[in-house]
Design a protein around this motif. Structure first.
Motif, PDB file in Angstrom:
ATOM      1  N   SER A   9      89.331  47.586  65.153  1.00 22.77           N
ATOM      2  CA  SER A   9      88.815  46.592  64.202  1.00 22.77           C
ATOM      3  C   SER A   9      89.089  45.168  64.663  1.00 22.77           C
ATOM      4  N   ALA A  10      90.117  44.976  65.496  1.00 27.34           N
ATOM      5  CA  ALA A  10      90.354  43.608  66.013  1.00 27.34           C
ATOM      6  C   ALA A  10      89.345  43.246  67.096  1.00 27.34           C
ATOM      7  N   LEU A  11      88.954  44.218  67.914  1.00 31.20           N
ATOM      8  CA  LEU A  11      88.276  43.859  69.169  1.00 31.20           C
ATOM      9  C   LEU A  11      86.834  44.344  69.275  1.00 31.20           C
ATOM     10  N   ASN A  12      86.364  45.041  68.269  1.00 28.91           N
ATOM     11  CA  ASN A  12      84.938  45.372  68.209  1.00 28.91           C
ATOM     12  C   ASN A  12      84.399  44.923  66.856  1.00 28.91           C
ATOM     13  N   PRO A  13      83.087  44.698  66.779  1.00 24.04           N
ATOM     14  CA  PRO A  13      82.555  44.163  65.519  1.00 24.04           C
ATOM     15  C   PRO A  13      82.749  45.121  64.340  1.00 24.04           C
ATOM     16  N   TYR A  14      82.814  44.540  63.159  1.00 17.44           N
ATOM     17  CA  TYR A  14      83.008  45.294  61.915  1.00 17.44           C
ATOM     18  C   TYR A  14      81.947  46.388  61.767  1.00 17.44           C
ATOM     19  N   THR A  15      80.736  46.085  62.210  1.00 13.25           N
ATOM     20  CA  THR A  15      79.621  47.030  62.055  1.00 13.25           C
ATOM     21  C   THR A  15      79.408  47.901  63.304  1.00 13.25           C
ATOM     22  N   TYR A  16      80.403  47.928  64.165  1.00 14.21           N
ATOM     23  CA  TYR A  16      80.272  48.610  65.462  1.00 14.21           C
ATOM     24  C   TYR A  16      79.610  49.989  65.347  1.00 14.21           C
ATOM     25  N   ASN A  17      80.126  50.824  64.451  1.00  5.13           N
ATOM     26  CA  ASN A  17      79.600  52.196  64.356  1.00  5.13           C
ATOM     27  C   ASN A  17      78.149  52.254  63.887  1.00  5.13           C
ATOM     28  N   LEU A  18      77.700  51.175  63.262  1.00  6.64           N
ATOM     29  CA  LEU A  18      76.328  51.191  62.735  1.00  6.64           C
ATOM     30  C   LEU A  18      75.309  50.699  63.753  1.00  6.64           C
ATOM     31  N   LEU A  19      75.806  50.140  64.857  1.00  8.24           N
ATOM     32  CA  LEU A  19      74.885  49.521  65.826  1.00  8.24           C
ATOM     33  C   LEU A  19      74.183  50.583  66.669  1.00  8.24           C
ATOM     34  N   PRO A  20      72.975  50.268  67.150  1.00 11.99           N
ATOM     35  CA  PRO A  20      72.349  51.192  68.106  1.00 11.99           C
ATOM     36  C   PRO A  20      73.156  51.229  69.401  1.00 11.99           C
ATOM     37  N   ARG A  21      73.048  52.334  70.107  1.00 11.71           N
ATOM     38  CA  ARG A  21      73.886  52.538  71.296  1.00 11.71           C
ATOM     39  C   ARG A  21      73.826  51.366  72.270  1.00 11.71           C
ATOM     40  N   GLU A  22      72.626  50.804  72.470  1.00  5.50           N
ATOM     41  CA  GLU A  22      72.524  49.735  73.474  1.00  5.50           C
ATOM     42  C   GLU A  22      73.282  48.472  73.063  1.00  5.50           C
ATOM     43  N   ASP A  23      73.610  48.369  71.787  1.00  2.31           N
ATOM     44  CA  ASP A  23      74.384  47.201  71.333  1.00  2.31           C
ATOM     45  C   ASP A  23      75.875  47.504  71.173  1.00  2.31           C
ATOM     46  N   ARG A  24      76.248  48.742  71.491  1.00  2.00           N
ATOM     47  CA  ARG A  24      77.668  49.102  71.423  1.00  2.00           C
ATOM     48  C   ARG A  24      78.209  49.238  72.837  1.00  2.00           C
ATOM     49  N   ARG A  25      79.534  49.002  72.989  1.00  2.00           N
ATOM     50  CA  ARG A  25      80.114  49.118  74.333  1.00  2.00           C
ATOM     51  C   ARG A  25      80.561  50.547  74.642  1.00  2.00           C
ATOM     52  N   GLY A  26      80.343  51.435  73.692  1.00  2.00           N
ATOM     53  CA  GLY A  26      80.767  52.817  73.894  1.00  2.00           C
ATOM     54  C   GLY A  26      80.350  53.647  72.701  1.00  2.00           C
ATOM     55  N   PRO A  27      80.951  54.835  72.560  1.00  2.00           N
ATOM     56  CA  PRO A  27      80.592  55.699  71.436  1.00  2.00           C
ATOM     57  C   PRO A  27      81.050  55.113  70.104  1.00  2.00           C
ATOM     58  N   ARG A  28      80.481  55.633  69.019  1.00  2.00           N
ATOM     59  CA  ARG A  28      81.045  55.323  67.702  1.00  2.00           C
ATOM     60  C   ARG A  28      82.458  55.893  67.663  1.00  2.00           C
ATOM     61  N   LEU A  29      83.333  55.270  66.899  1.00  2.00           N
ATOM     62  CA  LEU A  29      84.714  55.767  66.819  1.00  2.00           C
ATOM     63  C   LEU A  29      85.059  56.134  65.381  1.00  2.00           C
ATOM     64  N   PHE A  30      85.543  57.348  65.199  1.00  2.00           N
ATOM     65  CA  PHE A  30      86.048  57.786  63.894  1.00  2.00           C
ATOM     66  C   PHE A  30      87.498  58.217  64.095  1.00  2.00           C
ATOM     67  N   VAL A  31      88.408  57.530  63.456  1.00  2.00           N
ATOM     68  CA  VAL A  31      89.822  57.922  63.548  1.00  2.00           C
ATOM     69  C   VAL A  31      90.182  58.610  62.230  1.00  2.00           C
ATOM     70  N   LEU A  32      90.349  59.921  62.304  1.00  2.00           N
ATOM     71  CA  LEU A  32      90.630  60.692  61.074  1.00  2.00           C
ATOM     72  C   LEU A  32      92.137  60.800  60.906  1.00  2.00           C
ATOM     73  N   ASP A  33      92.697  59.950  60.062  1.00  2.78           N
ATOM     74  CA  ASP A  33      94.158  59.960  59.916  1.00  2.78           C
ATOM     75  C   ASP A  33      94.571  60.463  58.536  1.00  2.78           C
ATOM     76  N   ASN A  34      93.747  61.374  57.981  1.00  2.00           N
ATOM     77  CA  ASN A  34      94.145  61.983  56.720  1.00  2.00           C
ATOM     78  C   ASN A  34      93.463  63.351  56.609  1.00  2.00           C
TER      79      ASN A  34
END
Ligand code: PA5
Length: 457
Positions: free
Chosen positions: A98-123
């Motif tokens: 959340s510090a180093l990628n945009p807030y909407t990172y997971n919603l962006l199309p692949r070409e606008d993301r620097r990598g895969p969507r990230l889901f951290v399941l901590d519960n």
């Protein structure tokens, strides 16, 4: 802070005379500095003897090569990266993202993301979990699962892993499904390592002697970060630069020593709550990461006199929590010290347009020299610090010239380095977490794990 450090520590509102009895004087700090100086020397000796292993991470970079190899192998074939972990095996990953990628990172199309969507399941909340399963389950072949557990024994992570592995294998077959698993765990110990060895899963190593909450700059935090395009070299070089500053033997100059001394003195004066309040949405989760680091490391029973000690860390967010917490912070008990995180230059800033001529309650926003959203946010930080000061509430500010890998690396290393100093001031071991054990063992007992038949006490 030292010349090559980009973060700036401002302690003006600790010393301001308007704080009255709640002010810390230079003499009070000078009185505690000889003791803190002794602690710094002790830590330096212990470090040479192989303790405080997290301090070596930016220099020795254990596992970084393996991380980059795994990124090269999986980056292009992965649309969703699923991290399964909890506590120190998740909070750093979330904070970096959340510090180093945009807030909407997971919603962006692949070409606008620097990598895969990230889901951290901590519960293990099933509704939350299944929502992510539904999403990544649309194409398991382009999902990569990174299971993170240093101990390899954590019930939440193991339960998630059992489910996700089944779904991968159901969708892709055993060979292909299990190829989409990377396990990050201890090199030799724990159930997870045993499983890796038996099943021949791809794995990354949590270095020896680095506990969960100190592990963000190891493969624990670096793999998901690098997969999502975060520059891990810059993160580590920020941490390395901060090492030089926090290795300074003079506590009056060493920022970690200064922060520890201030908190220690205030705790002695009855201020045992510490509110970290970033005025930056990007830094919100970094304050959450700090909260675990501080709580699990310092909230302890002193072995020498059985005293219960430890500051209570609180995360707030500016400007949001001005409308939620500041009433309490100004007029509630005098038991808190505040640390603001301020950003001098935001990655982007947005001009507030002038509008509604003649409606002053709207017009001043666009007319002001500070008439951008970033300008408004920083003015609100200044206003809150002054409002707290007017109520004799002490605060410090850590200024980020910008939020980037370099400054985030500095911040992480700074707050990690405060911990052993505070640990020695409080007389506790910051690297264990004995009080977490009973809850874990009771869970094993109630879930019917063999060996836990007798109710643990
Ligand atoms: O800081 C810690 O040690 C803990 O918060 C652990 O990270 C957390 O309990 C998860 O442990 P593990 O990585 O062993 O699954």
């Amino acid at each position: 802070m030292a010349a090559n450090i980009q973060l700036k520590l401002d302690t003006q509102y600790i010393h301001d005379s308007r704080l009255g009895l709640h002010r810390l004087s230079a003499e009070q700090l000078n009185d505690v500095y000889p003791r803190v100086g002794g602690i710094l020397a002790e830590i330096a000796d212990e470090r040479r003897a192989g303790r405080h292993r997290f301090r070596e991470l930016p220099h020795e970079r254990p596992g970084v090569e393996a991380v980059m190899q795994a990124v090269a192998d999986y980056h292009d074939s992965t649309d969703n990266l699923l991290v399964l972990g909890i506590g120190g095996s998740a909070l750093g990953n979330i904070a970096l993202q959340s510090a180093l990628n945009p807030y909407t990172y997971n919603l962006l199309p692949r070409e606008d993301r620097r990598g895969p969507r990230l889901f951290v399941l901590d519960n293990v909340d099933p509704v939350y979990f299944e929502a992510v399963m539904d999403f990544v389950g649309r194409d398991w072949s382009r999902t990569l699962v990174n299971v993170i557990s240093k101990s390899g024994e954590t019930a939440e992570t193991s339960a998630q892993f059992l489910i996700v592995r089944n779904r991968l294998v159901e969708a892709l077959g055993k060979a292909e499904g299990e190829d989409r698993i990377v396990v990050t765990t201890d090199a030799a110990h724990g159930t997870m390592r045993k499983i890796v060895n038996e099943q021949k899963y791809r794995s990354l190593i949590v270095p020896d002697g680095v506990g969960g909450r100190f592990s963000v700059l190891t493969p624990v935090g670096l793999f998901s970060a690098a997969m999502c395009g975060i520059d891990v070299d810059a993160l580590l070089s920020g941490a390395a630069a901060m090492d030089a500053a926090v290795s300074n033997p003079d506590p009056a100059i060493n920022p970690a020593a200064k922060i520890a001394a201030i908190h220690y003195l205030y705790m002695e004066l009855g201020k045992s709550l510490h509110v970290m309040m970033p005025y930056s949405q990007q830094l919100k989760d970094l304050a959450d990461w700090y909260r675990q680091l501080w709580a699990e490391s310092l909230g302890k029973i002193r072995p020498d006199n059985q005293e219960n000690v430890g500051p209570t860390p609180i995360r707030a967010l500016g400007a949001t929590d001005q409308h939620s917490q500041v009433q309490l912070y100004r007029e509630g008990p005098h038991d808190k010290v505040f640390t603001f995180l301020e950003v001098e230059e935001f990655d982007v800033d947005t001009i507030i347009p002038r509008g509604f001529p003649g409606v002053e309650a709207m017009e001043y926003l666009g007319r002001s020299e500070e008439g951008t959203l970033g300008g408004l946010l920083n003015i609100e930080k200044k206003a809150t610090a002054l409002a707290l000061l007017a109520s004799q509430r002490p605060s410090m500010t850590i200024r980020f010239p910008a939020v980037n890998e370099r400054t985030v690396g500095e911040f992480i290393y700074l707050y990690e380095s405060v911990i052993p100093i505070m640990g020695k001031l409080l007389g506790v071991n910051p690297y264990d977490q004995p009080a977490v054990e009973l809850g874990k063992q009771l869970t094993f007992h109630f879930m019917g794990r063999q060996g836990y038949e007798k109710m643990p006490e």
